[in-house]
Design an enzyme around this catalytic site. Structure first.
Site, PDB file in Angstrom:
ATOM      1  N   ASP A 240      -6.939   5.086   1.791  1.00 43.62           N
ATOM      2  CA  ASP A 240      -6.924   3.678   1.404  1.00 43.62           C
ATOM      3  C   ASP A 240      -8.234   2.958   1.777  1.00 43.62           C
ATOM      4  O   ASP A 240      -9.149   3.579   2.312  1.00 43.62           O
ATOM      5  CB  ASP A 240      -5.704   3.025   2.080  1.00 43.62           C
TER       6      ASP A 240
ATOM      7  N   HIS B 258       0.819  -1.211   0.000  1.00 36.45           N
ATOM      8  CA  HIS B 258       0.000   0.000   0.000  1.00 36.45           C
ATOM      9  C   HIS B 258       0.852   1.259   0.000  1.00 36.45           C
ATOM     10  O   HIS B 258       0.652   2.157  -0.807  1.00 36.45           O
ATOM     11  CB  HIS B 258      -0.943  -0.016   1.207  1.00 36.45           C
TER      12      HIS B 258
END
Ligand SMILES: *[C@@H]1O[C@H](CO)[C@@H](O)[C@H](O)[C@H]1NC(C)=O
Ligand SMILES: *[C@@H]1O[C@H](CO)[C@@H](O)[C@H](O)[C@H]1NC(C)=O
Length: 464
Positions: free
Chosen positions: A124, A22
């Site tokens: 996210d 990520h």
């Protein structure tokens, strides 16, 4: 350009989830955006993660990309000391605690929003509180999904229409994978299921959702996801790290070794930074490589607690002597992009983490797919559907790997006539994606500019 009249620095705050798969794509997106326009980007993460990415940022970005520390609670959660404020090396049973700690840091994050007053938040998929906080500070927020649209649309489909079949038959789960996959969406932390986090995070994204993919690879899943979420899905391209950003000496022994091999004759074998092979898997893969007679570079990693393990202990007896010059074992880390880009590499034995798949496509290297966990089975199905790889089916007992199958697929993809189509398709997709990517990034910039300038536009319109 339309915006030049009110040309000014636009500031963006990014909040990735605390995992390697990520933080890296968020950082790559930041690099791409700042090289296209004068954005100022803040990347917010825990000190332990930042300390390892800070030194890797090339000097040329230091004026436009800044790092901001987010502190997670420690007194309240003594089982999660600061060096565990990352998914990297986190004992699996502490994953729910990490999610809870991340949730609990929302007040600290709110302070960051207040201090920095960014024009936009990019967040996210596991933190639905982030867009809500941004909204309360009057800051638009959009989600950036670092997996692909096929996986995301499959997940959203299952969550929204649990009884209807997924409309695309190429994306499916095998019997030995299905249970694990639904467990993923069902797993729960801090009283919220991951599936719920995923849906809420997407729902709260303002108008658009960014996805780390290319329309060249999976436009139909991009469209289906858009239909499911009722939002515009904007692909940002592959975001592969520029191999020039990887500090590797051209004279290093691995590049020298590659220079001496024939064109497209070597397989690169790596299972990513967060998956560790079991002893049985190491055995089957080692024997598979041996049987295939193909040259290889194999990156082997051990979890932190087993760092003292030596590679010789886990490999079959006499493996090193038998493969000789034909094989190289690298422990820990390898310059993956530099290796995949090398003309001697003809295949990538991969766990199909999404970043690895994109890297392989970027460099036109066909994939020998060995999905292990998480989103990887879905990524492997996509790789086959797109035609750039072949999966090693787990023909062993209970869905385990088998050396003969490993060897056969490696040979088919790299050496045998039957692999011609996969090799050709990999090159074709590489070229097509390259052409598309610049266009896609320009589109992203345009969308972001619209979001950042809209609030100003709206206040102007009240004069009329
Ligand atoms: C934190 O994240 C970075 C970037 O994803 C990763 O490289 C690093 O290993 C992580 N840090 C630790 C100490 O786990
Ligand atoms: C907020 O940050 C401080 C350090 O600045 C830290 O001591 C505290 O534990 C954090 N609180 C929460 C709830 O995350």
């Amino acid at each position: 350009m339309v915006y030049s009249a009110q040309h000014r620095n636009i500031s963006i705050l990014m909040l990735p989830w605390l995992g390697h798969g990520h933080i890296s794509p968020f950082l790559e997106l930041a690099k791409k955006l700042t090289s296209l326009r004068d954005f100022h980007i803040f990347i917010c993460s825990t000190p332990v993660n930042l300390s390892s990415i800070k030194p890797k940022l090339p000097q040329k970005y230091s004026h436009c990309i800044e790092f901001v520390e987010l502190h997670l609670p420690h007194d309240e959660l003594p089982e999660l000391p600061p060096h565990y404020h990352t998914t990297n090396g986190l004992p699996p049973h502490l994953m729910p605690t990490l999610k809870k700690a991340f949730d609990m840091s929302s007040d600290n994050f709110s302070d960051i929003l207040k201090t920095l007053k960014p024009d936009l938040l990019i967040y996210d998929f596991l933190q639905p509180w982030a867009p809500s906080l941004a909204l309360s500070h009057n800051i638009p927020a959009i989600e950036f999904i670092t997996t692909n649209a096929a996986l995301m649309s499959l997940s959203v489909h299952q969550l929204k229409n649990p009884n209807a079949q997924f409309p695309y038959t190429s994306i499916y789960l095998r019997d030995y994978e299905a249970k694990k996959f639904s467990n993923l969406l069902e797993s729960s932390a801090n009283g919220i299921k991951d599936g719920e986090r995923v849906l809420l995070s997407s729902d709260r994204s303002r108008n658009i959702i960014l996805v780390k993919t290319s329309g060249e690879i999976e436009s139909k899943y991009v469209d289906y996801l858009s239909e499911l979420m009722e939002k515009k899905i904007v692909p940002v391209g592959s975001l592969v790290q520029d191999p020039m950003d990887q500090k590797v000496d051209e004279e290093s022994s691995i590049i020298k070794w590659l220079n001496e091999r024939e064109r497209s004759s070597v397989v690169f074998v790596s299972f990513g930074s967060e998956y560790f092979l079991s002893k049985e898997e190491i055995q089957e893969i080692a024997h598979g490589l041996e049987l295939s007679q193909v040259s290889f570079i194999w990156v082997i990693r051990f979890p932190k607690e087993e760092r003292s393990t030596s590679v010789e202990e886990v490999l079959p007896k006499g493996f090193g002597e038998r493969v000789g010059e034909r094989g190289v074992i690298m422990e820990g880390w390898a310059p993956q992009a530099k290796i995949l880009k090398h003309s001697s590499v003809g295949g990538f034995v991969s766990h199909c983490g999404w970043s690895s798949v994109l890297e392989s496509i970027k460099f036109g290297v066909p994939i020998i797919a060995m999905p292990m966990q998480l989103d990887q089975p879905v990524n492997a199905r996509l790789v086959e559907e797109v035609g750039v790889g072949v999966e090693v089916i787990r023909t062993g007992e209970g869905g385990s790997l088998q050396r003969e199958e490993v060897a056969k697929v490696i040979r088919d993809v790299v050496v045998e006539k039957i692999g011609d189509c996969v090799r050709i398709r990999a090159l074709e997709l590489r070229d097509n994606m390259k052409m598309k990517e610049d266009e896609e990034l320009d589109w992203v910039v345009e969308e972001l500019m619209q979001l950042c300038t809209k609030t100003e536009g709206e206040s102007v319109s009240t004069y009329f």
